[in-house]
Design a protein around this motif. Structure first.
Motif, PDB file in Angstrom:
ATOM      1  N   VAL A   2       0.837  -1.194   0.000  1.00  0.00           N
ATOM      2  CA  VAL A   2       0.000   0.000   0.000  1.00  0.00           C
ATOM      3  C   VAL A   2       0.881   1.256   0.000  1.00  0.00           C
ATOM      4  O   VAL A   2       1.974   1.264   0.569  1.00  0.00           O
ATOM      5  CB  VAL A   2      -0.972  -0.014   1.209  1.00  0.00           C
ATOM      6  CG1 VAL A   2      -0.234   0.120   2.518  1.00  0.00           C
ATOM      7  CG2 VAL A   2      -2.022   1.061   1.089  1.00  0.00           C
ATOM      8  N   THR A  32       5.505  -0.172   3.645  1.00  0.00           N
ATOM      9  CA  THR A  32       4.732   0.670   2.747  1.00  0.00           C
ATOM     10  C   THR A  32       5.637   1.620   1.975  1.00  0.00           C
ATOM     11  O   THR A  32       6.765   1.881   2.382  1.00  0.00           O
ATOM     12  CB  THR A  32       3.684   1.483   3.543  1.00  0.00           C
ATOM     13  OG1 THR A  32       2.878   2.228   2.647  1.00  0.00           O
ATOM     14  CG2 THR A  32       4.336   2.445   4.520  1.00  0.00           C
ATOM     15  N   THR A  93      -7.416  -1.725   2.505  1.00  0.00           N
ATOM     16  CA  THR A  93      -6.633  -2.334   1.422  1.00  0.00           C
ATOM     17  C   THR A  93      -7.356  -3.522   0.796  1.00  0.00           C
ATOM     18  O   THR A  93      -7.305  -3.701  -0.417  1.00  0.00           O
ATOM     19  CB  THR A  93      -5.221  -2.730   1.912  1.00  0.00           C
ATOM     20  OG1 THR A  93      -5.333  -3.641   2.991  1.00  0.00           O
ATOM     21  CG2 THR A  93      -4.436  -1.509   2.348  1.00  0.00           C
ATOM     22  N   ASN A  97      -8.262  -0.362  -2.121  1.00  0.00           N
ATOM     23  CA  ASN A  97      -7.543   0.910  -2.100  1.00  0.00           C
ATOM     24  C   ASN A  97      -6.049   0.645  -1.952  1.00  0.00           C
ATOM     25  O   ASN A  97      -5.615   0.047  -0.984  1.00  0.00           O
ATOM     26  CB  ASN A  97      -8.021   1.789  -0.936  1.00  0.00           C
ATOM     27  CG  ASN A  97      -9.409   2.314  -1.164  1.00  0.00           C
ATOM     28  OD1 ASN A  97      -9.628   3.139  -2.032  1.00  0.00           O
ATOM     29  ND2 ASN A  97     -10.368   1.830  -0.392  1.00  0.00           N
ATOM     30  N   SER A  98      -5.278   1.124  -2.919  1.00  0.00           N
ATOM     31  CA  SER A  98      -3.827   0.931  -2.851  1.00  0.00           C
ATOM     32  C   SER A  98      -3.116   2.156  -2.279  1.00  0.00           C
ATOM     33  O   SER A  98      -1.910   2.125  -2.073  1.00  0.00           O
ATOM     34  CB  SER A  98      -3.275   0.610  -4.237  1.00  0.00           C
ATOM     35  OG  SER A  98      -3.546   1.675  -5.129  1.00  0.00           O
ATOM     36  N   THR A  99      -3.877   3.221  -2.029  1.00  0.00           N
ATOM     37  CA  THR A  99      -3.306   4.447  -1.467  1.00  0.00           C
ATOM     38  C   THR A  99      -4.168   4.917  -0.301  1.00  0.00           C
ATOM     39  O   THR A  99      -5.394   4.934  -0.393  1.00  0.00           O
ATOM     40  CB  THR A  99      -3.236   5.559  -2.532  1.00  0.00           C
ATOM     41  OG1 THR A  99      -2.414   5.117  -3.610  1.00  0.00           O
ATOM     42  CG2 THR A  99      -2.666   6.851  -1.962  1.00  0.00           C
TER      43      THR A  99
END
Length: 156
Positions: A2, A32, A93, A97-99
């Motif tokens: 992430v 991360t 995640t 959602n990767s951000t």
């Protein structure tokens, strides 16, 4: 892995706070991809509303560019334990959602528009912290949340 963006208004001026942020930045690299996005602080004491509006525009533009799940540090937000927040990050995640954008507003606070633009408003405490110190606390907590997810010994 992430991506985590720390979106904050203003710069950290205190050497000891920067040293702590640097340490947690190094530690977080195992978990991360971290990016610090420092926005210009307006700091107009004579017109706080105008300052908040200028800063709000920058915050909203930044989170629009860095699409993801946005969490605003807000004294009126929801409180989580460290374990609850680590589960929340896992859920974010898993939901694709990767951000994740963590946002610390300016010293006068943020506008209603910023509060409406985020996915979650989060509070660490009913206490008021200096913004520079809040940034260090956020870095430590982000590291703690990821260390919980990674079953590290850091969180006891």
């Amino acid at each position: 892995m992430v991506n985590v963006n720390i979106v904050c208004v203003g710069k950290v001026k205190e050497k000891y706070i920067n040293m702590g942020i640097d340490e947690f930045t190094k530690r977080l690299s195992a978990y991360t991809k971290l990016k610090i996005i420092e926005l210009k602080e307006d700091g107009n004491d004579k017109n706080r509303d105008q300052s908040m509006e200028k800063e709000a525009g920058q915050i909203i533009e930044t989170i629009s560019k860095n699409r993801g799940y946005s969490i605003l540090m807000d004294i009126g937000g929801k409180k989580f334990s460290s374990e609850e927040m680590s589960k929340k990050i896992e859920q974010i995640t898993v939901n694709g959602n990767s951000t994740i954008n963590f946002i610390i507003g300016g010293s006068y606070g943020v506008t209603k528009e910023v509060r409406s633009a985020v996915d979650l408003r989060m509070s660490f405490s009913d206490l008021t912290f200096p913004h520079q110190l809040m940034r260090l606390i956020l870095f430590e907590q982000v590291y703690r949340w990821f260390s919980i997810l990674g079953n590290s010994k850091y969180h006891k």
